[in-house]
Design an enzyme around this catalytic site. Structure first.
Site, PDB file in Angstrom:
ATOM      1  CE  LYS A 211      -2.914   3.102   0.678  1.00 53.56           C
ATOM      2  NZ  LYS A 211      -4.248   3.438   0.300  1.00 53.56           N
ATOM      3  CB  CYS A 265      -3.539   8.824   0.506  1.00 54.39           C
ATOM      4  SG  CYS A 265      -5.225   8.731   1.092  1.00 54.39           S
TER       5      CYS A 265
END
Ligand code: SAJ
Length: 414
Positions: A211, A265
């Site tokens: 991720k 993010c």
């Protein structure tokens, strides 16, 4: 473990609420747990406290069918999904306190046999730490599989793009990393209830890193584009044309420059890799530095132009961190407006952001910043600064800006 029928989702934010809703509309009984009373009240009414296309339809439908409700208390369930924030502190070390609080709320209701999934983007080792938090609070439970008192732990990082969450939740591939094979397989079974993409199983640390690597890859590529944009300014050439031409090569795919990289993010996750391996992560750190320097660069360009006026009127188009959403987290545009207002006390700055009703508090506190609609802001302006490529900004006719100084950080009016 028998088939999962009840799921608790801890954290009803940008990821937790869509995930809770999609589980519920795929036949599971879901309780969303949050500390925020406003969120709980909104969800139980079938409404959504932020903008995300199609989410409200899912939430309203699930609540009406009696499959979704929100609560402050954590009830018993067959599976628990943790979707809480993982911010970083001043030293860029991840702050796992929200994960620890989630563990504290789940631990008392565990009976043995449950699956606990960490969805929050996390530094390497966080899923193991979640296991430690839980077993410290419940030493009667075991992380070893196939015992009467086993609990099963996996990391299943979310990978959805804000603005397309309800589509990508269903269609994207997923990566699931288990503390052991049994945990990974149980999580795979749960996510296959709604996920139509492939589900790839691995260990927890590899899933955590996968991720972080996806977002760092994008950050490095955007940093390359942002660096090019500043070089192109020095050379007096059009960076968008330059990138378009280079991208005609079959193995080149450069992303787009802008006012900087925002959101919770891409502007955050690469630091978790840097913190995990500070001596090796040089490129990843440099990309963050380039992207973080871009708002200052844009600010200084606007200030340079503004010095031509005694009392400049500046229209700034966009405050969100990217197009067509209302999310202002880590937004470079918001930072630029703040710095401009501080540096130019005689200027009137009209911020245009169609997705919000009032300015964020740090901007509202400044006497020279007001929230305006697009047409009146542009009409009164000497300088127009485009920071976000919202649809309404893209649709604005470039010809009506001919008398103005235009700084277009997204290249939409070329
Ligand atoms: N940006 C550019 N140039 C580009 C693309 C983006 O300057 O060419 C900027 C945007 O304006 C924005 C920032 O980067 O400020 C991030 O936007 P984004 O659309 O690239 O990504 P996010 O933060 O909305 O979502 C990302 C996605 N990750 C990847 O595409 C690898 C999403 O799939 C993740 O689920 C999400 O992060 C997340 O939650 O981690």
């Amino acid at each position: 473990m028998p088939e999962v029928e009840t799921v608790v989702v801890v954290g009803l934010g940008y990821i937790g609420l869509p995930t809770a809703a999609i589980f519920a509309t795929h036949g599971l009984n879901v309780v969303g747990v949050d500390v925020n009373a406003v969120t709980i009240e909104a969800v139980n009414r079938g409404s959504v406290p932020f903008v995300e296309p199609d989410l409200e339809v899912h939430v309203a439908g699930a609540v009406q069918q009696g499959r979704l409700r929100a609560s402050k208390e954590t009830p018993e369930a067959d599976a628990f999904v943790v979707a809480v924030p993982t911010p970083f502190g001043d030293d860029y070390q991840a702050d796992l306190s929200y994960i620890e609080s989630a563990a504290a709320s789940i631990a008392p209701v565990l009976r043995g046999g449950e699956l606990v999934v960490l969805e929050s983007t996390s530094p390497p080792g966080a899923t193991h730490k979640l296991g430690d938090f839980l077993t410290r609070l419940r030493p009667d439970l075991s992380l070893e599989p196939n015992r009467a008192n086993s609990i099963y732990l996996a990391h299943c990082p979310e990978r959805v793009l804000p603005g397309r969450v309800m589509i990508e939740l269903v269609t994207n591939d997923r990566i699931i990393g288990g503390l052991n094979q049994e945990s990974a397989e149980k999580a795979q079974k749960l996510y296959s209830r709604f996920c139509q993409g492939e589900i790839h199983l691995t260990d927890a640390v590899t899933a955590e890193m996968a991720k972080l690597v996806e977002n760092s890859y994008r950050d490095v590529n955007i940093a390359f584009a942002n660096e090019l944009s500043m070089i192109a300014d020095d050379l007096n050439i059009d960076v968008w044309k330059l990138i378009e031409l280079a991208n005609h090569h079959p193995r080149v795919n450069i992303l787009q420059p802008g006012p900087g990289v925002g959101g919770h993010c891409i502007a955050v996750d690469p630091w978790f890799i840097v913190a995990a391996s500070p001596d090796k992560a040089n490129l990843i750190r440099a990309a963050r530095t380039v992207n973080d320097s871009k708002p200052e660069y844009v600010t200084s360009r606007v200030i340079e132009k503004a010095h031509k006026f005694h009392q400049p009127n500046i229209a700034v188009l966009g405050l969100a961190f990217k197009a067509d959403i209302d999310d202002l987290r880590e937004s470079p545009a918001r930072h630029i407006v703040y710095e401009l207002a501080k540096a130019l006390p005689a200027a009137s700055i009209s911020a245009v952001e169609p997705h919000i009703g009032k300015l964020p508090s740090e901007l509202a506190a400044l006497p020279n910043v007001t929230l305006k609609d697009l047409h009146s802001a542009v009409e009164a302006s000497d300088i127009v600064v485009l920071l976000v490529d919202h649809s309404q900004n893209k649709a604005f006719p470039r010809a009506s800006l001919n008398e103005k100084i235009v700084i277009d950080t997204k290249g939409v009016w070329r």
